[in-house]
Design an enzyme around this catalytic site. Structure first.
Site, PDB file in Angstrom:
ATOM      1  N   GLU A 161       0.812  -1.159   0.067  1.00  0.00           N
ATOM      2  CA  GLU A 161       0.045  -0.015  -0.036  1.00  0.00           C
ATOM      3  C   GLU A 161       0.929   1.328   0.007  1.00  0.00           C
ATOM      4  OE1 GLU A 161      -3.476  -0.100   2.515  1.00  0.00           O
ATOM      5  OE2 GLU A 161      -3.695   1.898   2.696  1.00  0.00           O
ATOM      6  N   ARG A 162       0.696   2.243  -1.000  1.00  0.00           N
ATOM      7  CA  ARG A 162       1.489   3.391  -1.072  1.00  0.00           C
ATOM      8  C   ARG A 162       2.693   3.133  -1.360  1.00  0.00           C
ATOM      9  NH1 ARG A 162      -2.868   5.774  -2.449  1.00  0.00           N
ATOM     10  NH2 ARG A 162      -4.455   5.977  -0.548  1.00  0.00           N
ATOM     11  N   GLU A 287     -10.838   5.089   9.046  1.00  0.00           N
ATOM     12  CA  GLU A 287     -10.984   4.551   7.653  1.00  0.00           C
ATOM     13  C   GLU A 287     -11.514   3.165   7.531  1.00  0.00           C
ATOM     14  OE1 GLU A 287      -6.931   5.450   6.104  1.00  0.00           O
ATOM     15  OE2 GLU A 287      -7.459   7.532   5.803  1.00  0.00           O
ATOM     16  N   ARG A 337     -11.100  18.070  10.217  1.00  0.00           N
ATOM     17  CA  ARG A 337     -10.441  16.858  10.557  1.00  0.00           C
ATOM     18  C   ARG A 337      -9.016  16.923  11.215  1.00  0.00           C
ATOM     19  NH1 ARG A 337      -8.403  12.859   5.459  1.00  0.00           N
ATOM     20  NH2 ARG A 337      -6.590  12.270   6.186  1.00  0.00           N
ATOM     21  N   LYS A 361       0.877  10.915  13.718  1.00  0.00           N
ATOM     22  CA  LYS A 361       1.553  11.304  12.638  1.00  0.00           C
ATOM     23  C   LYS A 361       2.130  12.677  12.825  1.00  0.00           C
ATOM     24  CE  LYS A 361      -1.150   8.828   9.149  1.00  0.00           C
ATOM     25  NZ  LYS A 361      -1.756   8.830   7.737  1.00  0.00           N
ATOM     26  N   ASP A 366      -2.419  14.481   6.922  1.00  0.00           N
ATOM     27  CA  ASP A 366      -1.836  13.076   6.699  1.00  0.00           C
ATOM     28  C   ASP A 366      -0.707  13.384   5.462  1.00  0.00           C
ATOM     29  OD1 ASP A 366      -1.834  10.496   5.877  1.00  0.00           O
ATOM     30  OD2 ASP A 366      -3.424  10.616   4.449  1.00  0.00           O
ATOM     31  N   GLU A 394       4.047   9.274  -0.597  1.00  0.00           N
ATOM     32  CA  GLU A 394       2.603   9.193  -0.939  1.00  0.00           C
ATOM     33  C   GLU A 394       2.244  10.490  -1.556  1.00  0.00           C
ATOM     34  OE1 GLU A 394      -0.079   8.071   1.788  1.00  0.00           O
ATOM     35  OE2 GLU A 394      -1.886   8.433   0.752  1.00  0.00           O
ATOM     36  N   GLU A 502       7.525  21.652  -3.059  1.00  0.00           N
ATOM     37  CA  GLU A 502       6.503  22.561  -2.293  1.00  0.00           C
ATOM     38  C   GLU A 502       6.179  23.693  -3.218  1.00  0.00           C
ATOM     39  OE1 GLU A 502       7.622  24.646   1.145  1.00  0.00           O
ATOM     40  OE2 GLU A 502       5.533  24.534   1.750  1.00  0.00           O
ATOM     41  N   TRP A 532     -13.704  13.382   2.680  1.00  0.00           N
ATOM     42  CA  TRP A 532     -12.436  13.090   3.329  1.00  0.00           C
ATOM     43  C   TRP A 532     -11.937  14.254   4.334  1.00  0.00           C
ATOM     44  CZ3 TRP A 532     -10.785   8.164   3.356  1.00  0.00           C
ATOM     45  CH2 TRP A 532     -11.169   7.152   2.317  1.00  0.00           C
TER      46      TRP A 532
END
Lengths: 670, 670
Positions: A161-162, A287, A337, A361, A366, A394, A502, A532
């Site tokens: 995943e990712r 999630e 969020r 995190k 995220d 990611e 960035e 989301w």
């Protein structure tokens, strides 16, 4: 059919050449009979280096240019250090000169091992008669890489995943790989960088992967035995619903006695099979994953249950704080969020067992290119915390773009929660846990983009010395990985690559604006009307998320002073986070003197231009770099350039269409 | 484990009750010894109906209320009509009164069969002594449903590409289904609606499916034999690269003698195996499919090669005109996907063989809710054309939304190319081909949404009588499918459902604005910065695509007069297509008197409100409808309402943010 030759696996930061200084010396490994596994690994490393470069492994008492020895206090414990559970308090070592010798004294076998690699890193300088005495010990006791590897190829997420570096090192399409040679090589690389643990499976534990805990535990044990010679302990991501799936119980309620017994019994069998097993990692109620909320229990209830099962073995459970409502209504502006982890977990401070580690995190959202530090890391003084970094790129170019991430990580680890004179976050978390989502796979270069190896390398180094200058770590990595290549060549590509990334992607901390699902490439509104919780609220007048107490979601109040006040006001909020905290007009003037809209245009053009320069510089250097590396990096730079120009044009067009404000410099906007 | 009971398969428009009038009569089938397959099917239908409802099958010469007979000219050909290749010129029939009997006279066995179902559709009215004499014959000789079914489950597209009704009726995960009962039932339904051909596999012919043409031809023959009793011929989508994949040739160049021989030989084997094989369907040089462009050849070269292979069997190749650049740069405003089919194919007019049929999507883009008629259909007078409709609701609610499509199709078929006094498009295409992408699967209701059956039914009916009022066809379908249910209930849900769907989705012909990939639900910018050529160009001042000659892409010039002029000018362009042809300010006033922005707001609110009313009306009617149908439709209406409100809110918010113009009626915009 012709058979394809096996690709040559890139040696990463341990090419033979890196051992020249060590291998051309007389080396004595003086451990007074300690014959443990880690000492054996040290001996094997020394022997291999000396065989290649003409040095010698000296017998006891013989003169030596380098002496590797154990500190007296650990000698008596030799037997157990060689056993399956080396004490991680003994990771430290001293290095210095004694007469004509350089002497490395490990606190324990692991320290000896880490000291050996300190010598490798220093090269000739390790034998400088003027070498100063230094003591080294890791800032973080547990320095763990979390793999998001699946056993079975997931319908959407694939094998990893990712993952952007091919298949899993461990599993291939449902089966443990027959040949785990690369897992051993990987463990050696990690240990040389300072890592001491690996979580082998994805935090999203699907049905098949749930069985790793019980009937497929033998495979896990096989991997653990491959990691063990390098002092790497194995951790496992577990499924909170495992008692239902594996144990045939009607519930996974953490207060249910049968459930608790099931976890206790299951954990006992894990430690019978893998005596140095590292611990559990859990993503619960996040999630779509199952968790204690299903049973009306708290996250403390859930985590403590697993902690109780692990306590007899002095092992931790890491419980991820990544809990938020991923079925949010975009129309609802009051739900934020960014607030979620703090709102969920801060009230639970002090209610977790000692062997619960809340894994947070680094930012509140995220793993975006720029986020403020998570306020959870600044609160919860009565809870053990792990800071979670994401090495796999990611949201930062997916290992198609050069993006050296340690400057970002350093801004997190060096963050001063109480202001400019206070201690850093790393100091506050000292002795704790640094965890990072791995970026490797079965790619011949390990990481897809060869230069992404530097991010992997740096995690281990920051785990020891979080305050170290990322440019220094990079220089160290370049020296090891590219012997013979002029260092400036790599510095030119990598030093400011995070800032460059960035510059052409989402501006001023606003985040996302990526293609939904795979998260690669621009789509300004891609997440704007989704559940989301990831919005920018751009309209014809301005953009950004108002997270102030005065008029917004109140998120700024989750920070201690002075940050709550700095972030609350646009005039004290740092430019690079302005749109994370404030909704401002396109004409708002930044501290830099530019307006927001002109900043968007200027940085998009500058970032894409910078990539074109990187590409040109690299093309010039074909003769100076290993051809395979040069070819691979050349391919990736072409894609980075295409992508950077796509980002530039999409974002400029989007904001020009919306704002109607032309570029002050009259450059082409489509 | 408990076994799940097999679901009851819904009878669609052939419930037993539909046969009451016929089955309670004395019926004589008077075919003078014709014992062909189709006549056998007619006899079986009559026998079954009479057995159920107390009627009788009369012996020759005996008195009868209904006589089914063959026209004299066809009797002599009886032998071959019963064979594998019924002549499609003999689909017509007469119906009328002779004394006390209703008499149906088929031009051939197929006509007899279609006449029988005319009697079924009319019910009691078929026996009215005042029944007028009528002759029926189909406007389109070939009325074909194209299935986009895969043999192997495709990684992205699944078993049925753009399928919203479960699995394929033919294949299941790589294998032909063992039990083809439903294929027979399906063929009966289709024949009863007037269809006479089915293409069984997806136009995107992947590697595995390519083999249907050769080593898996036996499976195709099995399906063909299941369709044959209902006069349905089987067509196959073929892969242009088949000579390379299957034939081991180094090229698929259509002018290469070996390639031509391969197609000729392969086609010969197809007809040996399936003597009434219908023909080939080809998607070439489109969205990544192989085609003649790879070899520097034209589409005429490619199509003619296949036509030559099929000519000995008097069978056609249908060659799709869906060719465009799907790697377009969104920055390039000069390329216009709408132009592509005309630009590619119009210059080839007259260069195709007689048995080439150019199959053209009804609009220039891709089955959007509202598009103008494809200008290819209005040009190319020296080429045989098929108009392609899409019954599967890819962009029209995916069989979660009620959307009765015949009003849209009728606007295409009834389009008057030369203006208000000229003939319709259907008239110009008369005797040609009507093709439609099927919407069925192994769902118990055939089409997922039970009311989507009406779209399937209507294709066959329009294939016979393209000028017929869609509301009449709907009424006929309701009468057959819902005996005993008040018709107004279904009319209330369905009559204006296409307009309702249009009201809450992309406005004024601009199209797309859907989630990329799966195409369900709103995402205004989802396709805006992609390579697909599907843009709306909305900025803070206005939106729409300038396709005029004066200032835009010049697409309007592809139309004949008067349409080229009508579309060229905003004051003569129909409101519903305004944004397809013009980029206008939000303040532009429509013929309706509303501004564009107020139209967007008003129709979004009205459309969503209409769905809420539909839902309420249906909830009231639980007692009046088959419970299984009621439950399924209730579920779908709930989702349609959620989705309609999401469309309303996303579009309103998007355009409010961009335009800054408030709703004149002050309704909530988020």
């Amino acid at each position: 059919m012709t058979s394809t030759p096996s690709p040559v696996i890139h040696p990463a930061w341990l090419p033979a050449e890196a051992f020249r200084a060590l291998g051309s010396r007389r080396v004595r490994v003086d451990t007074a009979g300690d014959a443990g596994l880690l000492v054996g690994t040290v001996l094997a490393e020394v022997s291999r280096a000396c065989a290649r470069f003409g040095g010698s492994v000296q017998p006891p008492e013989a003169p030596a240019d380098l002496v590797l020895t154990l500190a007296p206090r650990s000698r008596g414990d030799a037997a157990r250090h060689g056993g399956p559970r080396p004490d991680r308090d003994l990771d430290g070592f001293r290095i210095g000169r004694r007469g004509a010798s350089t002497v490395v004294t490990g606190d324990g076998p692991a320290g000896l091992f880490y000291g050996l690699f300190e010598v490798v890193r220093r090269g000739e300088a390790a034998f400088d008669p003027g070498l100063a005495d230094e003591r080294h010990e890791p800032a973080f006791g547990l320095r763990v890489l979390d793999h998001w590897d699946n056993v079975f190829v997931h319908r959407v997420m694939g094998q990893v995943e990712r993952g952007y570096a091919g298949g899993s090192l461990f599993w291939d399409d449902g089966r443990l790989r027959d040949d785990l040679t690369r897992v051993g090589d990987y463990a050696r690389l990690l240990a040389a960088s300072g890592i001491n643990a690996v979580t082998v499976n994805n935090v999203n534990v699907h049905a098949g992967e749930t069985h790793l805990l019980t009937d497929r535990l033998g495979e896990v044990a096989t991997i653990a035995s491959t990691l063990r010679p390098y002092g790497i302990r194995l951790h496992l991501s577990i499924n909170f619903a495992a008692p239902v799936i594996l144990g045939d119980l009607p519930t996974a309620d953490p207060l249910d006695p049968d459930v608790r017994r099931w976890w206790s019994d299951t954990t006992e069998r894990v430690f019978e099979t893998i005596p140095d097993f590292g611990g559990y990692l859990v993503k619960a109620d996040s999630e779509g994953r199952p968790g204690p909320f299903s049973y009306g229990r708290t996250h403390a209830d859930g985590a403590n249950m697993l902690a109780d099962a692990l306590a007899p073995y002095d092992a931790p459970v890491r419980w991820r704080a990544f809990v938020y409502n991923h079925r949010q209504d975009w129309r609802d502006r009051s739900t934020d969020r960014a607030r979620a982890a703090y709102d969920h977990f801060a009230p639970l401070d002090g209610r977790f067992r000692d062997n619960v580690i809340l894994q947070v995190k680094h930012g509140p959202m995220d793993f975006q290119t720029r986020e403020p530090v998570s306020p959870v890391l600044l609160a919860m003084s009565d809870t053990r915390l792990a800071v979670e970094l994401q090495v796999t790129q990611e949201y930062t170019g997916q290992q198609k773009h050069v993006c050296y991430l340690p400057p970002m990580w350093s801004s997190v680890l060096g963050f001063q929660p109480t202001g400019d004179d206070g201690p850093t976050l790393a100091t506050r978390l000292s002795g704790g846990v640094l965890s990072a989502v791995a970026n490797v796979g079965d790619d011949p270069f390990w990481t897809g983009h060869p230069l992404a190896q530097a991010n992997l390398y740096a995690v281990g180094r920051l785990g020891w010395t979080p305050g170290r200058d990322p440019a220094e770590i990079l220089d160290e990595w370049i020296g090891l990985t590219f012997p013979g290549t002029p260092r400036h060549l790599l510095h030119a590509l990598m030093d400011d690559s995070w800032e460059t990334y960035e510059q052409y992607t989402a501006p001023l901390g606003v985040g996302f604006m990526v293609r939904p699902g795979h998260h690669y490439g621009p789509d300004v509104d891609g997440y704007e009307y989704t559940p989301w919780g990831t919005y920018h609220f751009a309209d014809r007048d301005g953009l950004g998320v108002d997270r102030t107490v005065a008029t917004g979601t109140g998120y700024t109040a989750q920070y201690p002073r002075p940050w709550s006040e700095r972030y609350e006001h646009p005039d004290t909020c740092p430019d690079e986070l302005l749109l994370f905290f404030h909704h401002v007009p396109y004409t708002h003037v930044l501290h830099s003197g530019s307006t927001v809209i002109q900043h968007i245009y200027d940085t998009r053009f500058a970032g894409a231009q910078r990539v074109a320069e990187m590409q040109a510089a690299w093309a010039q250097a074909a003769e100076l770099v290993d051809p395979a590396v040069h070819t691979r990096v050349t391919e990736r730079l072409a894609e980075q350039r295409r992508s950077a120009e796509e980002w530039r044009d999409q974002l400029n067009t989007y904001f020009h269409r919306k704002s109607g404000i032309p570029d002050a410099k009259g450059r082409p906007i489509h």
